[in-house]
Design an enzyme around this catalytic site. Structure first.
Site, PDB file in Angstrom:
ATOM      1  N   CYS A 117      -4.208  -5.762  -2.198  1.00 25.87           N
ATOM      2  CA  CYS A 117      -3.938  -5.305  -3.572  1.00 25.87           C
ATOM      3  C   CYS A 117      -3.551  -6.445  -4.510  1.00 25.87           C
ATOM      4  CB  CYS A 117      -2.851  -4.242  -3.577  1.00 25.87           C
ATOM      5  SG  CYS A 117      -3.372  -2.720  -2.773  1.00 25.87           S
ATOM      6  N   HIS A 254      -0.277  -3.921 -11.036  1.00 27.52           N
ATOM      7  CA  HIS A 254      -1.164  -3.274 -10.069  1.00 27.52           C
ATOM      8  C   HIS A 254      -0.845  -1.779 -10.075  1.00 27.52           C
ATOM      9  CE1 HIS A 254      -3.231  -2.102  -6.534  1.00 27.52           C
ATOM     10  NE2 HIS A 254      -2.135  -1.936  -5.812  1.00 27.52           N
ATOM     11  N   ASN A 284      -5.241   4.010  -6.756  1.00 24.71           N
ATOM     12  CA  ASN A 284      -5.060   2.599  -6.383  1.00 24.71           C
ATOM     13  C   ASN A 284      -6.423   2.032  -5.979  1.00 24.71           C
ATOM     14  OD1 ASN A 284      -4.532   0.164  -5.142  1.00 24.71           O
ATOM     15  ND2 ASN A 284      -2.801   0.917  -3.939  1.00 24.71           N
TER      16      ASN A 284
HETATM   17  O1  UT7 Z   1      -0.452  -1.662  -3.194  1.00 24.10           O
HETATM   18  C1  UT7 Z   1       0.438  -1.234  -2.249  1.00 24.10           C
HETATM   19  C2  UT7 Z   1      -0.136   0.039  -1.699  1.00 24.10           C
HETATM   20  N1  UT7 Z   1       0.745   1.045  -1.323  1.00 24.10           N
HETATM   21  C3  UT7 Z   1       1.741   1.567  -2.058  1.00 24.10           C
HETATM   22  O2  UT7 Z   1       2.112   1.138  -3.097  1.00 24.10           O
HETATM   23  C4  UT7 Z   1       2.380   2.806  -1.499  1.00 24.10           C
HETATM   24  C5  UT7 Z   1       3.865   2.777  -1.588  1.00 24.10           C
HETATM   25  N2  UT7 Z   1       4.409   4.028  -1.176  1.00 24.10           N
HETATM   26  C6  UT7 Z   1       4.290   5.168  -1.874  1.00 24.10           C
HETATM   27  O3  UT7 Z   1       3.678   5.185  -2.923  1.00 24.10           O
HETATM   28  C7  UT7 Z   1       4.976   6.396  -1.366  1.00 24.10           C
HETATM   29  O4  UT7 Z   1       5.776   6.080  -0.244  1.00 24.10           O
HETATM   30  C8  UT7 Z   1       3.998   7.533  -0.998  1.00 24.10           C
HETATM   31  C9  UT7 Z   1       3.363   8.103  -2.264  1.00 24.10           C
HETATM   32  C10 UT7 Z   1       2.930   7.031  -0.068  1.00 24.10           C
HETATM   33  C11 UT7 Z   1       4.753   8.680  -0.325  1.00 24.10           C
HETATM   34  O5  UT7 Z   1       5.801   9.138  -1.153  1.00 24.10           O
HETATM   35  P1  UT7 Z   1       7.257   9.302  -0.542  1.00 24.10           P
HETATM   36  O6  UT7 Z   1       8.072   9.883  -1.622  1.00 24.10           O
HETATM   37  O7  UT7 Z   1       7.675   8.001   0.045  1.00 24.10           O
HETATM   38  O8  UT7 Z   1       7.008  10.411   0.563  1.00 24.10           O
HETATM   39  P2  UT7 Z   1       7.250  10.308   2.128  1.00 24.10           P
HETATM   40  O9  UT7 Z   1       6.258   9.423   2.784  1.00 24.10           O
HETATM   41  O10 UT7 Z   1       8.687  10.084   2.359  1.00 24.10           O
HETATM   42  O11 UT7 Z   1       6.898  11.800   2.532  1.00 24.10           O
HETATM   43  C12 UT7 Z   1       7.641  12.926   2.021  1.00 24.10           C
HETATM   44  C13 UT7 Z   1       6.995  14.189   2.539  1.00 24.10           C
HETATM   45  C14 UT7 Z   1       6.736  14.163   4.049  1.00 24.10           C
HETATM   46  O12 UT7 Z   1       6.988  15.454   4.554  1.00 24.10           O
HETATM   47  P3  UT7 Z   1       8.366  15.779   5.314  1.00 24.10           P
HETATM   48  O13 UT7 Z   1       8.405  14.831   6.478  1.00 24.10           O
HETATM   49  O14 UT7 Z   1       9.444  15.491   4.296  1.00 24.10           O
HETATM   50  O15 UT7 Z   1       8.219  17.210   5.677  1.00 24.10           O
HETATM   51  C15 UT7 Z   1       5.256  13.874   4.130  1.00 24.10           C
HETATM   52  O16 UT7 Z   1       4.666  14.380   5.310  1.00 24.10           O
HETATM   53  O17 UT7 Z   1       5.723  14.382   1.924  1.00 24.10           O
HETATM   54  C16 UT7 Z   1       4.731  14.620   2.920  1.00 24.10           C
HETATM   55  N3  UT7 Z   1       3.451  14.113   2.447  1.00 24.10           N
HETATM   56  C17 UT7 Z   1       2.615  14.869   1.726  1.00 24.10           C
HETATM   57  N4  UT7 Z   1       2.669  16.128   1.293  1.00 24.10           N
HETATM   58  C18 UT7 Z   1       1.635  16.604   0.556  1.00 24.10           C
HETATM   59  C19 UT7 Z   1       2.925  12.889   2.613  1.00 24.10           C
HETATM   60  N5  UT7 Z   1       1.726  12.831   2.006  1.00 24.10           N
HETATM   61  C20 UT7 Z   1       1.509  14.038   1.445  1.00 24.10           C
HETATM   62  C21 UT7 Z   1       0.450  14.576   0.677  1.00 24.10           C
HETATM   63  N6  UT7 Z   1       0.564  15.853   0.258  1.00 24.10           N
HETATM   64  N7  UT7 Z   1      -0.643  13.880   0.336  1.00 24.10           N
END
Ligand code: UT7
Length: 327
Positions: A117, A254, A284
């Site tokens: 990225c 980004h 992204n």
């Molecule tokens: O260029 C660098 C590239 N990457 C990034 O910048 C990504 C950086 N990270 C993020 O943007 C965030 O961590 C995410 C958007 C990927 C995830 O958001 P989060 O607030 O950190 O959520 P999480 O991973 O802590 O997940 C929270 C909940 C989980 O469920 P439980 O365990 O709380 O029941 C996940 O299973 O959300 C669930 N979850 C989803 N639910 C619906 C994860 N993905 C999804 C989804 N739809 N697509």
């Protein structure tokens, strides 16, 4: 006393997006996810996904052609082509040599650069060094990716985040006074730390599995570290040029996640009205996200000649970097 220097001026900008748009509602049809979750956690509403007839090289070439037309120069005038990509058409040769052939450019040098990225910032910094040294005069810097090809479409924690696209700029070496009032790239700051390589990676490659692998990410960890890392390089860019967040006209980060962008801007004391966000439209797009965002903000009249623009990115490796540019 400041000395005259060679500055890399952005004289052209263009982009390319795949024809097919995939909305969050489209993803709901085969994934346990929702438009509400994706919008609330990321700000993404849609992304473009490459079809069978669209490749990283074809998007890169299309973006390059648009940038050349915008600059009013021909492919023959280019002596350096750098393509930042993590998703080349083939393991080798480089996408950049394919673009070079497609453009009909037979002069100079073309190569790929891989910093995920952060690729566009790394490629811009590299081209800037070539131009500032006087060895090359006019460069095409392209960020192009089709990350959709290496996503695990069963993994809702990653596949909803990414889209495909390409963006390109033409950089031209011109003499400046050596002050922050000069047009062009004023400073670049790059970093990496391989200790974080397992936080965001593809689980395959030519020398390990013989396959391209699929994207794996510890999202929460990436999120947690992103804001600190981004702030470090942006602050370094301000310090190196004696400029401040008040001097800035546009912050073009980004486009990974709207919440990361907001938190970074807040930590850096950059006013929300100066922040360019296109994550809702493109998701992204890896190395393409910054030039795509620049293109939107230039075309809608926000970014104008003379404006002070900060770009920054953070990605797998980890890699991260920032560049301060006077448009
Ligand atoms: O260029 C660098 C590239 N990457 C990034 O910048 C990504 C950086 N990270 C993020 O943007 C965030 O961590 C995410 C958007 C990927 C995830 O958001 P989060 O607030 O950190 O959520 P999480 O991973 O802590 O997940 C929270 C909940 C989980 O469920 P439980 O365990 O709380 O029941 C996940 O299973 O959300 C669930 N979850 C989803 N639910 C619906 C994860 N993905 C999804 C989804 N739809 N697509």
């Amino acid at each position: 006393m400041t000395q005259p220097v060679l500055r890399s001026i952005i004289v052209g900008l263009g982009c390319a997006l795949p024809k097919r748009i995939v909305s969050n509602a489209d993803l709901e049809k085969f994934l346990e996810t929702s438009d509400a979750w994706i919008v609330q956690r990321t700000g993404i509403r849609q992304r473009h996904i490459a079809g069978e007839d669209e490749r990283t090289s074809s998007l890169a070439t299309q973006a390059a052609r648009a940038a050349l037309a915008d600059a009013g120069v021909s492919a023959a005038d280019i002596d350096l082509i750098i393509v930042a990509t993590t998703t080349p058409d083939y393991t080798f040769p480089a996408v950049a040599t394919q673009v070079q052939a497609d453009l009909g450019n037979a002069a100079g040098v073309a190569f790929d650069l891989q910093a995920v990225c952060s690729g566009f910032v790394f490629a811009l910094a590299t081209a800037d060094k070539f131009l500032a040294s006087g060895s090359h005069r006019r460069a095409l810097v392209i960020g192009a990716d089709t990350l959709s090809r290496i996503l695990d479409w069963q993994d809702r924690a990653t596949c909803v985040l990414f889209g495909d696209g390409a963006g390109a700029i033409v950089l031209e070496a011109r003499e400046g006074k050596g002050t922050s009032a000069d047009r062009g790239v004023l400073t670049t700051h790059l970093r990496s730390d391989g200790r974080f390589r397992d936080k965001l990676y593809a689980d395959g490659g030519p020398s390990s599995t013989g396959t391209s692998g699929r994207v794996r990410m510890q999202g929460r960890e990436v999120f947690r570290l992103a804001v600190t890392m981004i702030s470090d390089v942006v602050e370094a860019a301000f310090a190196a040029t004696g400029t401040t967040p008040e001097d800035l006209d546009w912050f073009v980060p980004h486009q990974a996640n709207s919440r990361i962008i907001d938190a970074s801007a807040e930590k850096l004391a950059i006013a929300p009205r100066k922040v360019v966000k296109t994550v809702d439209l493109h998701g992204n797009t890896t190395a393409a996200s910054i030039p795509l965002a620049l293109n939107v903000a230039r075309d809608d009249g926000r970014i104008k000649a003379g404006d002070l623009v900060m770009i920054e990115a953070m990605g797998g490796g980890f890699t991260w970097g920032a560049a301060l540019i006077r448009w």
